[in-house]
Design a protein around this motif. Structure first.
Motif, mmCIF file in Angstrom:
data_model
loop_
_atom_site.group_PDB
_atom_site.id
_atom_site.type_symbol
_atom_site.label_atom_id
_atom_site.label_comp_id
_atom_site.label_asym_id
_atom_site.label_seq_id
_atom_site.Cartn_x
_atom_site.Cartn_y
_atom_site.Cartn_z
ATOM 1 N N LEU B 31 0.882 -1.138 -0.047
ATOM 2 C CA LEU B 31 -0.064 0.106 0.082
ATOM 3 C C LEU B 31 0.827 1.217 0.116
ATOM 4 O O LEU B 31 0.739 2.169 -0.631
ATOM 5 C CB LEU B 31 -0.924 -0.078 1.268
ATOM 6 C CG LEU B 31 -2.065 1.200 1.361
ATOM 7 C CD1 LEU B 31 -2.811 1.091 0.135
ATOM 8 C CD2 LEU B 31 -2.480 1.181 2.696
ATOM 9 N N ARG B 35 1.056 4.062 -2.725
ATOM 10 C CA ARG B 35 0.691 5.469 -2.422
ATOM 11 C C ARG B 35 1.797 6.544 -2.894
ATOM 12 O O ARG B 35 1.366 7.641 -3.117
ATOM 13 C CB ARG B 35 0.061 5.545 -1.046
ATOM 14 C CG ARG B 35 -0.743 6.720 -0.867
ATOM 15 C CD ARG B 35 -0.939 6.810 0.983
ATOM 16 N NE ARG B 35 -2.402 6.563 0.862
ATOM 17 C CZ ARG B 35 -3.012 6.252 1.992
ATOM 18 N NH1 ARG B 35 -2.536 6.857 2.954
ATOM 19 N NH2 ARG B 35 -4.173 6.095 1.956
ATOM 20 N N ALA B 111 -4.735 -5.474 1.477
ATOM 21 C CA ALA B 111 -4.777 -4.037 1.964
ATOM 22 C C ALA B 111 -6.076 -3.324 1.917
ATOM 23 O O ALA B 111 -6.560 -2.817 2.672
ATOM 24 C CB ALA B 111 -3.607 -3.310 1.632
ATOM 25 N N ASN B 119 -0.728 -8.710 10.644
ATOM 26 C CA ASN B 119 -0.686 -7.768 11.567
ATOM 27 C C ASN B 119 0.503 -6.667 11.056
ATOM 28 O O ASN B 119 0.931 -5.775 11.574
ATOM 29 C CB ASN B 119 0.114 -8.419 12.766
ATOM 30 C CG ASN B 119 -0.925 -8.900 13.765
ATOM 31 O OD1 ASN B 119 -1.989 -8.598 13.621
ATOM 32 N ND2 ASN B 119 -0.477 -9.758 14.574
ATOM 33 N N PHE B 121 -0.327 -3.509 9.977
ATOM 34 C CA PHE B 121 -0.619 -2.283 9.995
ATOM 35 C C PHE B 121 -0.747 -2.003 11.691
ATOM 36 O O PHE B 121 -1.454 -0.829 12.211
ATOM 37 C CB PHE B 121 -2.389 -2.143 9.680
ATOM 38 C CG PHE B 121 -2.439 -2.184 8.199
ATOM 39 C CD1 PHE B 121 -1.753 -1.007 7.427
ATOM 40 C CD2 PHE B 121 -2.876 -3.248 7.534
ATOM 41 C CE1 PHE B 121 -1.757 -1.218 5.998
ATOM 42 C CE2 PHE B 121 -2.899 -3.485 6.141
ATOM 43 C CZ PHE B 121 -2.331 -2.275 5.384
ATOM 44 N N GLY B 122 0.005 -2.765 12.490
ATOM 45 C CA GLY B 122 0.363 -2.228 13.635
ATOM 46 C C GLY B 122 -0.844 -2.762 14.748
ATOM 47 O O GLY B 122 -1.886 -2.739 14.208
ATOM 48 N N VAL B 123 -0.390 -3.203 16.002
ATOM 49 C CA VAL B 123 -1.290 -3.830 16.704
ATOM 50 C C VAL B 123 -1.369 -2.654 17.697
ATOM 51 O O VAL B 123 -0.828 -2.535 18.757
ATOM 52 C CB VAL B 123 -0.859 -5.115 17.358
ATOM 53 C CG1 VAL B 123 -1.840 -5.576 18.373
ATOM 54 C CG2 VAL B 123 -0.498 -6.050 16.371
ATOM 55 N N PRO B 124 -2.726 -2.089 18.146
ATOM 56 C CA PRO B 124 -2.859 -0.786 18.734
ATOM 57 C C PRO B 124 -2.797 -1.618 20.391
ATOM 58 O O PRO B 124 -3.116 -2.741 20.466
ATOM 59 C CB PRO B 124 -4.439 -0.554 18.660
ATOM 60 C CG PRO B 124 -4.658 -1.063 17.192
ATOM 61 C CD PRO B 124 -3.872 -2.231 17.024
ATOM 62 N N GLY B 236 4.452 4.093 8.542
ATOM 63 C CA GLY B 236 3.827 5.174 7.692
ATOM 64 C C GLY B 236 2.156 4.902 7.618
ATOM 65 O O GLY B 236 1.544 5.823 7.559
ATOM 66 N N SER B 237 1.847 3.765 8.185
ATOM 67 C CA SER B 237 0.259 3.469 8.191
ATOM 68 C C SER B 237 -0.472 3.602 9.381
ATOM 69 O O SER B 237 -1.519 3.128 9.632
ATOM 70 C CB SER B 237 0.155 2.039 7.510
ATOM 71 O OG SER B 237 0.781 0.906 8.308
ATOM 72 N N GLU B 239 -1.659 5.307 12.869
ATOM 73 C CA GLU B 239 -2.294 6.522 13.407
ATOM 74 C C GLU B 239 -1.564 7.413 14.353
ATOM 75 O O GLU B 239 -1.080 6.837 15.423
ATOM 76 C CB GLU B 239 -3.949 6.176 13.605
ATOM 77 C CG GLU B 239 -4.861 7.474 13.537
ATOM 78 C CD GLU B 239 -6.147 6.965 13.272
ATOM 79 O OE1 GLU B 239 -6.674 6.183 12.214
ATOM 80 O OE2 GLU B 239 -6.822 7.239 14.286
ATOM 81 N N LEU B 242 -1.978 7.322 18.798
ATOM 82 C CA LEU B 242 -2.544 5.952 19.412
ATOM 83 C C LEU B 242 -1.195 5.194 19.791
ATOM 84 O O LEU B 242 -0.289 5.490 19.098
ATOM 85 C CB LEU B 242 -3.016 5.254 18.300
ATOM 86 C CG LEU B 242 -4.703 5.639 17.971
ATOM 87 C CD1 LEU B 242 -5.141 4.836 17.080
ATOM 88 C CD2 LEU B 242 -5.461 5.463 19.497
ATOM 89 N N THR B 283 4.176 9.288 10.739
ATOM 90 C CA THR B 283 2.766 8.967 10.063
ATOM 91 C C THR B 283 2.709 9.684 8.791
ATOM 92 O O THR B 283 1.772 9.286 7.945
ATOM 93 C CB THR B 283 1.502 9.345 11.074
ATOM 94 O OG1 THR B 283 1.765 10.974 11.508
ATOM 95 C CG2 THR B 283 1.378 8.565 12.140
ATOM 96 N N THR B 286 4.609 8.282 4.297
ATOM 97 C CA THR B 286 3.876 7.731 3.353
ATOM 98 C C THR B 286 2.833 8.623 2.310
ATOM 99 O O THR B 286 1.986 8.422 1.551
ATOM 100 C CB THR B 286 3.160 6.536 3.434
ATOM 101 O OG1 THR B 286 2.517 6.415 4.321
ATOM 102 C CG2 THR B 286 4.370 5.416 3.528
ATOM 103 N N SER B 287 2.623 9.940 3.070
ATOM 104 C CA SER B 287 1.690 11.021 2.356
ATOM 105 C C SER B 287 2.743 11.883 1.538
ATOM 106 O O SER B 287 3.678 12.352 2.182
ATOM 107 C CB SER B 287 1.034 11.635 3.768
ATOM 108 O OG SER B 287 1.863 12.277 4.544
#
Lengths: 329, 462
Positions: B31, B35, B111, B119, B121-124, B236-237, B239, B242, B283, B286-287
Motif C-alpha cells: 500500500l 501510494r 490491504a 498484522n 498495520f500495527g497492533v494498537p 507510515g500506516s 495513526e 495512538l 505518520t 507515506t503521504s
C-alpha cells in the motif's frame, strides 16, 4: 514540485429497496456494498489526503451515510474538536468522520488499514440504520436523486471552503467561482466529482430539480459519473454528458467492481490521458413539465422555456396565455 | 513528485528482484509503495489491473490511453516494471499481455479488503486514558529530537546552538558520519557539502534521506534490509496519537524502535515499555502532500510555516526564536540584531561567499528562502525579489571563473608540420581542448587515439 491533487469523491448510492430486491439474483445489495467499499478504499489509497462522502438516495429522502451528521450534543462537541477546519459559525450540522465510541471496540484488528476499517464500520451501520427506519408504506419505485445531488453539492461546497481557509493565502476564499471560459482551468485545490450508482429508472417527476443540479455541476466543473446498474433513465445520461462525466450501463452487474476500478477510479488529472469508456449515444429527450413524462416530440414555450407534450395542455398551464387568448407556443 | 521520494525511488530500484518479492508480502508495504512511489497514471493502471483475472493485452492498455498521453504511459509502465509491480507475459499463440506480479497484487488486495493474519498495520495497545500522550506532546517531542539532530550538525560550524537538553546517541552520530553529512575531525565534527544540502531540505525529505542512510547501514548493523523497509512502511500506516504494541516485534524491529526514537520518529517512554507512539514524522512518511500542515512544526515552535522576509535591499527579517533556525540563517546571512521574536540581518557578498566556500550552492539558499518565506511574502509572484535571486547567483558565479579539465598535454614538437598534423587530427576526433601554435603545444582530453596516430606516423616515417 508537482503534488498530485487532492480529490473529493462523493458517491450517491441509490438504495431503493424495490430495485435492489429485483437485482438480488445477479447482484445483491450486500455484494454491491462490499464492492463499493473496495472501490472507496482504492480511492483513498491513491492519495493520503483524498476524501470521500457517501449519500444514500432512498425512496423518499436523501441521507448522508458517511460522514454521518452528529445527532446529540456530546458527539457534536467531539466532532468540532476533530474537524476544527470546518467552520461551524453558521450553525450547520457538524459532520463527524471519526467516532470515538467504536474506535477502541473495533481497534483490535491489525490486519486492516485503520482509515479503511473506519469507513467500513460507519457505512455499514448507517446503511442498516437506514433500512431499519424504512417503513413499508414509504416504498415507491423511485428514488430521490435530486435531493441527493443537492446534498452532494452542499457538501462539496462546504469542503472546498474549509480547505481554502486551512491552506494559507494564495487561493481565493471561494475556489468555486465558476470560470466563464470552460477552457480556463481554475487553480482549484479540491478536485470534486460525483458518482451515482443508480438502480431505479423513471425519474421524470423530478425533472426540473435534477436538471438544475446538473447545470450547477456544469458551472462548477464537477463531473457527474453514472454507473447504471439497472433500469434506464434519460436524465442521468444527460447529466454525465453535460458535465463531461462517464456513463456506463452495466451489462454484467456481477462485475461491478471491475467496472468501478476501470471506469470510475481515475480522477480528473488521470482522465486527461485516458480514453473515457463512456457511451456514445445520449438520449436528449426532455420531460413534459405538466405530465412529468418523457416525450419524444415536445413543444417549448418561447417565454418561460418550459417544455410540454402537446398544445392542448398549454391553456391550462400558463396564466398569461389564457389572458392574452393567444397560445405562445 | 518531491525530491525525497525520487531519492527513495533510486534506492528501491537498485534492489534485486528477490528483495521485492519479500518486501511485497506485507500489505502495508504494498500500500505504501503504491501510494507514495507511483505517479498518478501508474496508480490508475495498477487499480484497473488489480481485479482482472486474466492479463490485459498490451494493445488494450495502449488503446485506453489517449495518443497525446503516450509519453506519460510509457513512463508509468516502465516504472512499474522497474519496481517489479507489472510484468509483460508472452504466451505462445496469445498477444503480449500485462499482469500485476503476484506478491504485490495479493498484498494490495489484502490491504484494500482487510483480512489475513499479517498484522502489518500495527497492533494498537490498550492504555488507560490518563497514561496516553497528547498529540501536542508528541509533536513537541518529535520537534525537539529532530532539531537536536540538525543542531548537532549545524552546531559544528562554530555557531553555538543550545541543544535544548537533547543528547544524541552514538548510533545517530555514526550514521551521520557514514552518510558523509558530517566529517569527524578529531574531537570536533565538520558539516559537509551534503550536510548543508540536507539541512536546507524540507522535513519530510530530511526524514527520508536519513532513513535511507539507515537502510544502507542496516547490513553492517546485522539487520535485514527487507525487515527494516517493511517496518518503515508499517510506521507510515499508523495513526497519530495512538499507542501501539511491541509484542510481536522481531529483534531487528525492536532495535530499530530505539534508533528511531533518537530521531523523534517514534516515542517510547523507556526502551523496556511494551508500547510506542508514532509521531507526526512517522505518520506522514507515506503521504506525499508536501503542503500538509504536518511539515510545519519544523520551522519554528509557533505553528507558522514561513517566517522569513527578504527585501530588495538585501535585508532579511526572520520571525523566529529558534536557535536552530537562526544558526541555519547565519550560514548565509550576516545577522545584526536579535529581538525576542525576530532576528534582522543582511545578505551580503561576504556572507554568500562564505556560504559558497563551505559548499552551499546558491540554489540551495534560494530554495530555502522560498520554502520558508513569510505568508505575506509568499503572496508575491515570484516569491523572492528577482534582484536578490540574481545577485545571490552572481555572487556564487564569482568563484566559478576557472574551470578544470583533466587531460594530457602534448609538447616538444620539432617542426611546425610535425605539430600541425596530430593537432588537426585531435581536433577532428573532438578531443582537443587548447593549442598554442608558437610554443607547439596542445592539450587533449583523451590521448590514446592521438598517441596511436603519432606512433603510426613515426613508424611510417622511420
Amino acid at each position: 514540485m508537482n503534488a498530485p491533487p487532492l480529490s473529493l469523491l462523493t458517491i450517491i448510492l441509490d438504495t431503493n429497496p424495490h430495485a435492489w430486491a429485483l437485482l438480488t439474483p445477479t447482484l445483491p445489495l450486500s455484494a454491491a456494498i462490499a464492492n463499493l467499499l473496495v472501490f472507496i478504499n482504492a480511492h483513498l489509497a491513491f492519495n493520503n489526503s483524498n476524501k470521500v462522502a457517501i449519500i444514500a438516495s432512498h425512496t423518499q429522502r436523501a441521507e448522508f451515510l458517511y460522514p454521518v451528521p452528529s445527532q446529540d450534543d456530546s458527539l457534536q462537541a467531539n466532532g468540532s474538536a476533530h474537524n476544527g477546519a470546518q467552520n461551524d459559525l453558521d450553525g450547520d450540522a457538524k459532520m463527524v468522520d471519526s467516532d470515538e465510541g467504536s474506535g477502541t471496540a473495533a481497534g483490535d484488528d491489525a490486519n486492516h488499514y485503520r482509515p479503511f476499517r473506519h469507513i467500513q464500520t460507519i457505512l455499514l451501520s448507517a446503511i442498516s440504520k437506514l433500512y431499519k427506519t424504512t417503513s413499508s408504506e414509504s416504498l415507491t419505485p423511485t428514488t430521490s436523486i435530486a435531493g441527493a445531488l443537492t446534498l452532494a453539492l452542499t457538501y462539496i461546497n462546504k469542503q472546498s471552503i474549509a480547505l481554502s481557509t486551512t491552506t494559507s493565502s494564495k487561493t481565493n476564499a471561494d475556489t468555486f467561482v465558476a470560470p466563464s471560459d470552460p477552457n480556463l482551468i481554475q487553480p482549484a485545490t479540491l478536485n470534486p466529482r460525483i458518482l451515482i450508482l443508480s438502480v431505479s429508472g423513471d425519474l421524470a417527476h423530478q425533472y426540473i430539480p435534477i436538471m438544475n443540479t446538473i447545470f450547477a455541476c456544469q458551472r462548477l466543473t464537477i463531473p457527474i459519473d453514472i454507473c447504471k446498474i439497472a433500469g434506464d433513465s434519460v436524465f442521468l445520461q444527460q447529466a454525465s454528458d453535460a458535465t463531461h462525466g462517464t456513463y456506463i450501463a452495466l451489462t454484467h452487474p456481477r462485475g461491478l467492481l471491475q467496472y468501478l476500478m476501470l471506469g470510475f477510479l481515475p480522477d480528473q488529472s488521470s482522465r486527461k490521458y485516458l480514453v473515457p469508456p463512456t457511451a456514445v449515444g445520449v438520449d436528449f429527450r426532455a420531460a413534459c413539465f405538466c405530465h412529468r413524462k418523457v416525450v419524444d416530440v415536445g413543444f417549448v414555450c418561447s417565454i418561460c422555456l418550459s417544455s410540454k407534450s402537446g398544445l392542448s395542455t398549454v391553456l391550462c398551464w400558463n396564466y398569461s396565455v389564457r389572458r392574452r387568448k393567444a397560445p405562445h407556443v | 513528485m518531491s525530491a525525497s521520494s525520487l531519492r527513495s525511488f533510486e534506492y528501491l530500484e537498485g534492489l534485486p528482484g528477490t528483495t521485492f518479492n519479500r518486501l511485497y508480502k506485507q500489505p502495508s508495504t504494498a500500500l505504501a509503495i503504491f501510494r507514495r512511489m507511483l505517479p498518478h497514471l501508474a496508480k490508475s493502471f495498477v487499480m484497473a489491473l488489480l481485479y482482472i483475472s486474466h492479463p490485459m493485452p498490451v494493445t488494450d492498455l495502449e488503446a485506453w490511453v489517449r495518443p497525446d498521453g503516450r509519453r506519460e504511459r510509457d513512463n508509468a509502465v516502465s516504472l512499474l516494471e522497474r519496481l517489479h509491480i507489472l510484468a509483460a507475459a508472452t504466451n505462445p499463440g496469445k498477444p503480449r499481455a500485462y499482469a500485476l506480479t503476484n506478491p504485490f497484487a495479493a498484498s494490495l488486495r489484502l490491504a484494500l479488503t482487510g483480512g489475513g493474519n499479517h498484522n502489518s498495520f500495527g497492533v494498537p495497545y490498550n492504555l488507560s486514558e490518563e497514561d496516553t500522550m497528547s498529540v501536542a506532546d508528541l509533536d513537541e517531542f518529535a520537534r525537539r529530537q529532530w532539531e537536536g539532530v540538525l543542531g548537532y550538525m549545524v552546531g559544528s560550524t562554530g555557531m553555538n546552538v543550545a541543544s535544548e537538553g537533547v543528547t544524541l546517541s552514538q548510533g545517530v552520530k555514526i550514521l551521520l558520519a557514514s552518510g558523509a553529512l558530517v566529517e569527524a575531525r578529531g574531537k570536533t565534527v565538520d558539516i559537509t557539502k551534503d550536510g548543508f544540502a540536507f539541512i536546507l531540505q524540507e522535513v519530510n525529505a530530511q526524514v527520508w534521506t536519513m532513513l535511507i542512510l539507515y537502510l544502507q547501514n542496516a547490513e553492517s548493523l546485522n539487520m535485514d534490509e527487507v525487515d527494516v523497509l517493511a517496518f518503515l512502511f508499517m510506521l507510515g500506516s499508523l495513526e497519530l496519537g495512538l499507542p501501539y504494541s511491541k509484542a510481536n516485534f522481531s529483534q531487528t524491529q525492536a532495535n530499530m524502535l530505539e534508533d528511531l526514537g533518537d530521531f523523534g520518529i517514534v516515542y517510547q517512554a523507556s526502551p523496556d515499555s511494551s508500547y510506542f507512539y508514532p509521531t507526526r514524522l512517522a505518520t506522514t512518511l507515506t503521504s506525499d502532500a508536501g503542503g500538509l500542515r504536518s511539515s510545519s512544526f519544523a520551522s519554528t515552535a509557533d505553528n507558522n510555516r514561513g517566517f522569513i522576509v527578504i527585501e530588495t535591499n538585501y535585508r532579511v527579517y526572520a520571525y523566529t526564536s529558534s536557535n536552530l533556525q537562526i544558526a541555519i540563517l547565519q550560514l548565509f546571512a550576516r545577522l545584526i540584531t536579535r529581538y525576542p521574536n525576530m532576528v534582522a540581518g543582511k545578505v551580503t557578498r561576504e556572507s554568500i561567499r562564505r556560504a559558497v566556500s563551505m559548499g552551499i550552492t546558491s540554489d540551495q539558499i534560494i530554495s530555502y528562502l522560498t520554502t520558508h518565506a513569510h505568508p505575506q511574502m509568499a503572496k508575491n509572484q515570484p516569491v523572492l525579489p528577482p534582484t536578490v535571486v540574481d545577485q545571490i547567483r552572481l555572487w556564487q558565479l564569482e568563484g566559478d571563473r576557472m574551470k578544470a579539465t583533466v587531460g594530457f598535454l602534448f609538447k616538444d614538437f620539432n617542426t611546425q608540420a610535425e605539430f600541425e598534423a596530430p593537432c588537426r587530427y585531435a581536433e577532428e576526433i573532438g578531443v582537443l581542448v587548447w593549442k598554442h601554435e608558437g610554443q607547439r603545444k596542445f592539450f587533449v582530453t583523451r590521448h590514446e587515439q592521438v598517441a596511436a596516430y603519432l606512433r603510426n606516423k613515426s613508424g611510417k616515417g622511420g
